[in-house]
Scaffold this active site. Structure first.
Site, mmCIF file in Angstrom:
data_model
loop_
_atom_site.group_PDB
_atom_site.id
_atom_site.type_symbol
_atom_site.label_atom_id
_atom_site.label_comp_id
_atom_site.label_asym_id
_atom_site.label_seq_id
_atom_site.Cartn_x
_atom_site.Cartn_y
_atom_site.Cartn_z
ATOM 1 N N GLY A 20 90.887 -4.736 -1.625
ATOM 2 C CA GLY A 20 90.074 -5.880 -2.023
ATOM 3 C C GLY A 20 90.899 -6.812 -2.864
ATOM 4 N N GLY A 21 90.228 -7.886 -3.346
ATOM 5 C CA GLY A 21 90.955 -8.879 -4.121
ATOM 6 C C GLY A 21 91.520 -8.333 -5.412
ATOM 7 C CG MET A 22 89.510 -7.773 -8.600
ATOM 8 S SD MET A 22 90.653 -8.883 -9.448
ATOM 9 C CE MET A 22 91.171 -7.859 -10.807
ATOM 10 C CB VAL A 25 90.087 1.749 -3.155
ATOM 11 C CG1 VAL A 25 89.312 2.967 -3.656
ATOM 12 C CG2 VAL A 25 89.662 0.507 -3.934
ATOM 13 C CE LYS A 40 89.127 -1.529 -7.240
ATOM 14 N NZ LYS A 40 88.111 -2.593 -7.496
ATOM 15 C CG ASP A 133 82.615 -11.472 -7.193
ATOM 16 O OD1 ASP A 133 82.076 -12.426 -6.581
ATOM 17 O OD2 ASP A 133 83.545 -10.804 -6.712
#
Length: 439
Positions: A20-22, A25, A40, A133
């Site tokens: 994902g954007g962050m 995982v 993560k 978000d």
């Protein structure tokens, strides 16, 4: 990308779960506790960015502060050979986005998941954490039907009157189509921004399409700022009360939304406790619009109607105080007579201006509402409220609502003839709408 068998301290990578954007995982094995976990890791492409690293650490700190069944649990954070990682509970199931792509969700299940989502937000907001978000991709449905809110990478921790920032003033952060109007304007936000995003998610679960998505980002922004989402057919809502909750969450102005996620959760729980189903739509189809007076002979209506000034009132269970705020003790005087203060948590109401208390006093089986102004005029019974209980103020402070004999009344603060509003057997609370309308 990490390969299976790679070790990060005591954690051994098993497989890659997604990205994902962050961060990326992975499924991993905790060799100390002999359990599977999710890890993560900040991807190499952004590992050297101080801003990205700070957001990642913010997510870890935010989630670590929380302990709630509807929030993703974090077990550990650390660094290994320069890699920053967070260790979280491993979830089995699918995201809400994946579930929506599979087809319509039954109404009862939609409301149950929405309630869990609101309860998770309430827990986060109680600790001063705003997600910022919330979207179907960040809502996880476990195999046993539990909702978990994911990815606090865009969250920010509020500290008193001076919130810490992850971004500079005027910088828009979030996901297009789910951000609140105040987010799109680059303004400071609080938990009511999450309530707007919640409304977008609930709309999508009910309608099967996004509330504000248009062909271009510019058109989507304009829709969020100025338009209402398309109407959902009545058969998709089950009862007009669901539409009222939805519309209230999606108000453009934060002050017009639910004041807190606790209030939102209470409204949803009232619907579920009333066993609302699609078959009940006909019986409730004559319910008035939110801003008109309701006279519904139904306990749900009395407990659920919308209070546009944002305050949930009535006979509610006590809520946990926000972290860091001390409790408050009050010495409430009683007028002359053999009266005692009722001990029900809903027996005390405070006027919107904070200058007057109204509370229930009892003498044996008899009760009456007592008014106490903080200007030193003392306590006095409110005429016309004999046998009343569960007081609450109107938004302008001129009226007091109360329950008596299975009915809902309002009376002027100075007393007089009470006005019957609705039959409300077994009702535990009520809301006030805009102006002088009570439900």
């Amino acid at each position: 990308m990490l390969t299976p068998g790679t070790s990060l301290g005591p954690y051994r990578i098993v497989s890659r779960l997604g990205t994902g954007g962050m961060g990326e995982v992975y499924r991993a094995r905790d060799t100390r506790l002999d359990r599977d976990v999710a890890i993560k890791i900040l991807p190499d492409s952004v590992a050297l960015s101080p801003e990205s690293s700070r957001r990642f650490e913010q997510e870890a700190r935010a989630v670590a502060l929380l302990s709630h069944p509807n929030l993703l649990a974090i077990h550990d954070v650390g660094r290994h050979e320069g890699r920053l990682y967070a260790v979280m509970e491993l979830l089995e199931g699918q995201t809400l986005l994946e579930r929506l792509e599979a087809g319509p969700i039954p109404l009862r299940k939609t409301l149950d998941w929405a309630l869990q989502l609101a309860q998770g937000l309430a827990a986060a907001h109680d600790r001063g954490i705003v997600h910022r978000d919330l979207k179907p991709e960040n809502v996880f449905i476990t195999r046993d039907g539990h909702v978990k809110i994911l990815d606090f990478g865009l969250a920010r921790t509020l500290s008193g009157d001076r919130p810490s920032r992850l971004t500079g003033p005027g910088l828009v952060v979030g996901t297009m189509g789910y951000m609140s109007p105040e987010q799109l304007k680059g303004m400071e936000v609080d938990g009511r921004a999450d309530i707007f995003s919640f409304g977008c998610v609930l709309y999508e679960m009910l309608a099967g399409r996004e509330a504000f998505r248009r062909e271009t980002d510019a058109e989507t922004i304009a829709a969020v700022l100025k338009e209402d989402p398309p109407e959902i057919p009545a058969e998709g809502l089950g009862t007009p009360l669901v539409d009222r909750v939805l519309r209230r969450a999606l108000e453009k102005e934060p002050d017009d939304r639910f004041r807190s996620a606790h209030d939102l959760a209470f409204a949803l729980k009232a619907i579920l406790d009333g066993s609302v189903s699609r078959s009940s739509a006909t019986a409730l189809s004559s319910a008035p619009e939110p801003r008109k007076r309701a006279r519904l002979g139904n306990a749900i209506a009395a407990a659920l109607a919308l209070f546009a000034a944002g305050v949930l009132v009535g006979r509610l269970l006590p809520r946990p105080s926000p972290a860091g705020l001390p409790g408050m003790r009050l010495a409430l005087p009683l007028p002359p007579g053999a009266l005692s203060l009722a001990h029900d948590p809903g027996c005390i109401a405070i006027s919107p201006d904070g200058k007057t208390f109204v509370y229930t006093a009892t003498s044996g089986a008899t009760s009456v509402l007592v008014r106490h102004a903080l200007d030193g005029s003392g306590a006095a019974e409110i005429p016309g409220t004999e046998g009343g209980d569960g007081p609450f103020f109107s938004p302008d402070g001129r009226w007091v609502g109360f329950f008596r004999g299975g009915q809902l009344f309002k009376v002027a603060l100075d007393g007089g003839k009470p006005f019957l509003i609705a039959k409300a057997p077994n009702a535990r609370g009520a809301f006030w709408a805009k102006g002088d309308d009570i439900f």
